[in-house]
Scaffold this motif. Structure first.
Motif, PDB file in Angstrom:
ATOM      1  N   VAL A   5      65.461  29.924  44.060  1.00  0.00           N
ATOM      2  CA  VAL A   5      64.485  30.247  43.171  1.00  0.00           C
ATOM      3  C   VAL A   5      64.824  31.655  42.553  1.00  0.00           C
ATOM      4  O   VAL A   5      64.891  32.293  43.121  1.00  0.00           O
ATOM      5  CB  VAL A   5      63.098  30.161  43.475  1.00  0.00           C
ATOM      6  CG1 VAL A   5      61.972  30.328  42.173  1.00  0.00           C
ATOM      7  CG2 VAL A   5      62.672  28.832  43.976  1.00  0.00           C
ATOM      8  N   LEU A   6      64.896  31.587  41.100  1.00  0.00           N
ATOM      9  CA  LEU A   6      64.815  33.168  40.389  1.00  0.00           C
ATOM     10  C   LEU A   6      63.450  33.299  39.873  1.00  0.00           C
ATOM     11  O   LEU A   6      62.785  32.757  39.318  1.00  0.00           O
ATOM     12  CB  LEU A   6      65.770  33.071  39.229  1.00  0.00           C
ATOM     13  CG  LEU A   6      65.958  34.422  38.673  1.00  0.00           C
ATOM     14  CD1 LEU A   6      67.151  35.214  39.218  1.00  0.00           C
ATOM     15  CD2 LEU A   6      66.498  34.061  37.139  1.00  0.00           C
ATOM     16  N   ILE A  19      54.135  38.237  41.638  1.00  0.00           N
ATOM     17  CA  ILE A  19      55.592  37.748  41.672  1.00  0.00           C
ATOM     18  C   ILE A  19      56.034  38.297  43.186  1.00  0.00           C
ATOM     19  O   ILE A  19      56.902  37.304  43.656  1.00  0.00           O
ATOM     20  CB  ILE A  19      56.365  38.391  40.596  1.00  0.00           C
ATOM     21  CG1 ILE A  19      57.696  37.779  40.487  1.00  0.00           C
ATOM     22  CG2 ILE A  19      56.787  39.905  41.034  1.00  0.00           C
ATOM     23  CD1 ILE A  19      58.603  37.936  39.349  1.00  0.00           C
ATOM     24  N   LYS A  20      55.776  39.303  43.595  1.00  0.00           N
ATOM     25  CA  LYS A  20      55.903  39.531  45.092  1.00  0.00           C
ATOM     26  C   LYS A  20      55.295  38.644  46.139  1.00  0.00           C
ATOM     27  O   LYS A  20      56.081  38.262  46.987  1.00  0.00           O
ATOM     28  CB  LYS A  20      55.582  40.955  45.276  1.00  0.00           C
ATOM     29  CG  LYS A  20      56.547  42.050  44.548  1.00  0.00           C
ATOM     30  CD  LYS A  20      56.366  43.488  44.994  1.00  0.00           C
ATOM     31  CE  LYS A  20      57.640  44.248  44.304  1.00  0.00           C
ATOM     32  NZ  LYS A  20      57.649  45.575  44.742  1.00  0.00           N
ATOM     33  N   VAL A  21      54.135  38.413  46.039  1.00  0.00           N
ATOM     34  CA  VAL A  21      53.493  37.594  46.639  1.00  0.00           C
ATOM     35  C   VAL A  21      53.976  36.070  46.693  1.00  0.00           C
ATOM     36  O   VAL A  21      54.265  35.727  47.733  1.00  0.00           O
ATOM     37  CB  VAL A  21      51.940  37.666  46.388  1.00  0.00           C
ATOM     38  CG1 VAL A  21      51.136  36.240  47.146  1.00  0.00           C
ATOM     39  CG2 VAL A  21      51.051  38.623  46.765  1.00  0.00           C
ATOM     40  N   VAL A  22      54.086  35.635  45.462  1.00  0.00           N
ATOM     41  CA  VAL A  22      54.710  34.169  45.296  1.00  0.00           C
ATOM     42  C   VAL A  22      56.114  34.216  45.844  1.00  0.00           C
ATOM     43  O   VAL A  22      56.393  33.291  46.623  1.00  0.00           O
ATOM     44  CB  VAL A  22      54.610  33.809  43.973  1.00  0.00           C
ATOM     45  CG1 VAL A  22      55.517  32.460  43.632  1.00  0.00           C
ATOM     46  CG2 VAL A  22      53.122  33.668  43.306  1.00  0.00           C
ATOM     47  N   ALA A  23      57.030  35.267  45.554  1.00  0.00           N
ATOM     48  CA  ALA A  23      58.429  35.196  46.254  1.00  0.00           C
ATOM     49  C   ALA A  23      58.337  35.016  47.967  1.00  0.00           C
ATOM     50  O   ALA A  23      59.089  34.382  48.444  1.00  0.00           O
ATOM     51  CB  ALA A  23      58.996  36.534  45.990  1.00  0.00           C
ATOM     52  N   VAL A  33      65.281  33.159  47.383  1.00  0.00           N
ATOM     53  CA  VAL A  33      64.207  33.894  46.503  1.00  0.00           C
ATOM     54  C   VAL A  33      65.304  34.997  45.612  1.00  0.00           C
ATOM     55  O   VAL A  33      65.655  35.721  46.463  1.00  0.00           O
ATOM     56  CB  VAL A  33      63.116  34.189  46.414  1.00  0.00           C
ATOM     57  CG1 VAL A  33      62.296  34.685  45.071  1.00  0.00           C
ATOM     58  CG2 VAL A  33      62.121  32.958  47.182  1.00  0.00           C
ATOM     59  N   VAL A  34      65.631  34.845  44.499  1.00  0.00           N
ATOM     60  CA  VAL A  34      66.196  36.006  43.821  1.00  0.00           C
ATOM     61  C   VAL A  34      65.222  36.621  42.765  1.00  0.00           C
ATOM     62  O   VAL A  34      64.548  36.109  41.960  1.00  0.00           O
ATOM     63  CB  VAL A  34      67.365  35.620  42.971  1.00  0.00           C
ATOM     64  CG1 VAL A  34      68.218  36.645  42.367  1.00  0.00           C
ATOM     65  CG2 VAL A  34      68.277  34.799  43.870  1.00  0.00           C
ATOM     66  N   TYR A  35      65.077  37.900  42.962  1.00  0.00           N
ATOM     67  CA  TYR A  35      64.131  38.728  42.078  1.00  0.00           C
ATOM     68  C   TYR A  35      64.988  39.407  40.907  1.00  0.00           C
ATOM     69  O   TYR A  35      65.632  40.196  41.229  1.00  0.00           O
ATOM     70  CB  TYR A  35      63.192  39.459  42.644  1.00  0.00           C
ATOM     71  CG  TYR A  35      62.169  40.450  42.018  1.00  0.00           C
ATOM     72  CD1 TYR A  35      61.701  40.150  40.830  1.00  0.00           C
ATOM     73  CD2 TYR A  35      61.778  41.639  42.360  1.00  0.00           C
ATOM     74  CE1 TYR A  35      60.745  40.853  40.079  1.00  0.00           C
ATOM     75  CE2 TYR A  35      61.078  42.493  41.890  1.00  0.00           C
ATOM     76  CZ  TYR A  35      60.517  42.122  40.630  1.00  0.00           C
ATOM     77  OH  TYR A  35      59.627  42.890  39.853  1.00  0.00           O
TER      78      TYR A  35
END
Lengths: 130, 545
Positions: A5-6, A19-23, A33-35
């Motif tokens: 997932v990006l 976004i950090k929590v979901v990652a 996961v790629v951020y």
């Protein structure tokens, strides 16, 4: 294969708690996961998603720009011949769900969406055996 | 002065004005201004655990400072007037994302963001409209902006001087707290050290020319909203405050030149007693460090003044009316904790910016606290509670541990410790860890959020009417900006921007005069910021999860 997932922050909104929590939730569920980091344009997100060969793109949005920017991310992917599904999480009023869906957004997670709900929805979007 | 704490307090209290109210319970029992043993600690005395004033709300209630901004300056001006008409006693301006990042409304990156989560301000013309018809000598204004804070201050000064108000007469607050942008809120433009030069310039400029202006509102609010614990909020915020004091020293200012004009801004989260303990600990830690570690001699430097906002993250999109109850409880913690000003969130803010109706109910919540409940009659009413005193000390202990760690990072300099912590992603990582730890407790059902993971009956009911900002509003602002660019004297703008760029390259020059000249020439926010970007460069955060 592991689901990739990006997760991306598109536009000018710097709120990155969600976004950090979901990652981390997705990682705990066994996904890669790629951020992208902050302040991405729709084109940057599309290019990164194709390069990274991800299964799903997740956008996190709080600033009210979702109706403008999320459809542009979908369009930027499709223009490049990619069918990677795009999901949106964040402050999305109920009335906007229909518009985002019509623009090709595959799933929308509003405030209070549970970890289980997000993981299940993303798993469902990834083709079997992928 | 006497050595008896009670007598010292009594003298200060008797010398302070008293507002016109009956200080009794609803049933007529007379109330003292404060309770406690004669030898104990009293409000208005070092280390100020019980409040910074001897008389607290008996002299003056907290300022009901409502944060507002959306659409164009004209839209926001109308909302400001509604707030004042409804009894609001202060204003705080919310800017949209392009303005916060120093971009004009017609910048390609601004697409879809103009006026969405704050007001769009491009030039002096917009600032004129924003404050039109508002008596800025009676209603103080806070401007919640950081990377372009110096630019916004320049626009504000230009606007006031145009109206014939001297800069020395201007009262108000600039948030101007860039460190927490890198740590938590992430609306940054320049790299940290270049940003700190602008903070230094605004502190020096306001200290010399704007004695009534609060140069920085050191903000824990965003740190907490980003996911920190209460002790992290407190420690990171005070560390940033100390960093600004050290920065001012580098500019030749003493702590007593700048600390009295620093104010603070904390979150009021949903854990009632922990928040009250946090505010009490904040005053005590600030007082002991400014006096002990930094050698401040002016008692005003020791006194931590703060604004409070109820916790946006505690609001739910589900059954949004329940947010009125959450906000009331959080606001009460701010008041019992001795806040100087307060913003109460509106019930619809987990969904959108507030409607006028929702914002009015939020203000009414403060008015119920101020005028119906009698909670403002007695200073620090929870002082002496075994529980609250112990919790205050525990939050203080945890914050002191974190402060020692930051000071250690900077090898004795809090300024260097804060910058190192940002560059190492240390603050960002700690905040993300705390946010995730809390999230897991919700997901595991160990913590209940009403309407989200329990008590969901009623979630299907119809949505509230919400405020909608459309692309038509964005178009209006872009057209307005085009008209400004058309009407101004282009050569004057170019000359002002050239001077700004030249002076930016020389770190010994204070940039405020050049910014004010550019503002008066109707240079835009994006042009002024762009000129500085060419010299300062841009900050890019290394993405970390």
């Amino acid at each position: 294969m592991t689901t990739r997932v990006l997760v991306a922050k598109v536009g000018l909104d710097g709120h990155d708690r969600g976004i950090k929590v979901v990652a981390r939730i997705l990682r705990d569920a066994g996904m890669e996961v790629v951020y992208t980091g902050l302040f991405q344009t729709p084109e940057m997100v599309a290019v990164a998603a194709i390069q990274e060969d991800v299964d799903v793109v997740g956008l996190s949005m709080l600033s009210g720009a979702h109706l403008t920017l999320a459809p542009l991310v979908v369009a930027a992917l499709r223009e490049r011949g990619s069918d990677i599904p795009v999901v949106v999480g964040g402050i999305v009023p109920g009335n906007d769900v229909e518009d985002l869906t019509a623009a090709g957004v595959a799933a929308i997670f509003g405030p209070g969406a549970s970890a289980e709900e997000i993981v299940t929805a993303i798993t469902t979007l990834v083709p079997q055996g992928h | 002065m006497t050595d008896n704490p009670y007598k010292t307090w009594r003298e200060a209290f008797d010398a302070a004005p008293t507002r016109d109210a009956d200080f009794t319970t609803l049933s007529g029992i007379p109330l003292e201004p404060v309770y406690g043993p004669e030898e104990g600690e009293f409000p208005g005395a070092y280390p100020y655990t019980r409040g910074i004033h001897a008389s607290m709300y008996r002299s003056k209630l907290w300022t009901m400072r409502m944060f507002a901004g959306f659409g164009t300056a004209v839209d926001t001006n109308a909302r400001f007037r509604e707030i004042i008409a409804a009894g609001g006693t202060g204003l705080s301006t919310a800017f949209d994302m392009p303005t916060l990042l120093g971009l004009d409304s017609d910048d390609p990156m601004s697409l879809g963001e103009v006026g969405r989560c704050g007001v769009a301000i491009d030039s002096l013309a917009d600032v004129r409209d924003l404050f039109a018809g508002i008596d800025l000598s009676r209603i103080t204004t806070s401007m919640t902006i950081n990377s372009p804070a110096a630019v916004m201050l320049a626009l504000f000064v230009a606007q006031a001087e145009e109206r014939g108000v001297k800069r020395s007469a201007l009262g108000g607050t600039l948030q101007n707290d860039i460190l927490k942008e890198y740590q938590a809120q992430k609306e940054f433009v320049f790299p940290p050290r270049q940003s700190m030069r602008l903070v230094r310039d605004t502190m020096a400029f306001t200290a010399a020319e704007m004695p009534k202006w609060n140069s920085i509102s050191v903000s824990g609010y965003h740190i907490r909203e980003a996911g920190s614990t209460a002790a992290e909020e407190l420690a990171f915020t005070l560390a940033n405050g100390f960093a600004y004091v050290e920065l001012a020293r580098e500019a030749g200012l003493t702590i007593d030149d700048v600390a009295p004009r620093l104010s603070f801004f904390f979150n009021a989260h949903i854990d009632f007693f922990e928040e009250i303990a946090k505010y009490r600990a904040a005053r005590r830690v600030w007082a002991t460090w400014t006096r002990g570690h930094y050698g401040a001699e002016d008692p005003r430097s020791w006194q931590l003044r703060f604004h409070t906002q109820t916790a946006g993250v505690s609001l739910t999109a589900q059954q949004p009316e329940v947010n009125i109850a959450r906000t009331a409880i959080e606001a009460l913690a701010g008041v019992l904790g001795g806040t100087q000003s307060l913003h109460t969130n509106s019930m619809d803010e987990a969904i959108a910016l507030p409607t006028a109706r929702a914002a009015r109910i939020a203000l009414r919540t403060q008015q119920v606290l101020a005028y119906e409940t009698n909670v403002a009659h007695v200073a620090d009413p929870l002082g002496g509670s075994w529980f609250v005193e112990e919790l205050t000390s525990e939050v203080e202990r945890q914050a002191e541990e974190i402060l020692a760690e930051i000071l250690d990072k900077g090898r004795g300099s809090m300024l260097e410790g804060c910058i190192a912590g940002i560059e190492e992603n240390w603050f960002q990582g700690r905040i993300a860890d705390s946010a995730y730890a809390l999230e897991k407790t919700f997901n595991a059902g160990r913590r209940i959020v009403v309407g989200v993971n329990a008590f969901t009956e009623g979630n299907e009911e119809e949505d509230l009417a919400i405020l909608r900002i459309t692309n038509a509003d964005e178009k209006k602002q872009v057209e307005r900006l085009a008209a400004v660019r058309q009407a101004r004297h282009a050569a004057r703008v170019e000359a002002a921007l050239a001077t700004l760029k030249r002076q930016a390259a020389d770190p010994t020059i204070n940039l405020m005069p050049a910014l004010i000249d550019a503002a008066k020439a109707e240079a835009t926010v994006g042009e002024m910021m762009g000129a500085m970007v060419t010299v300062f460069g841009r900050h890019v955060e290394v993405p970390s999860l």
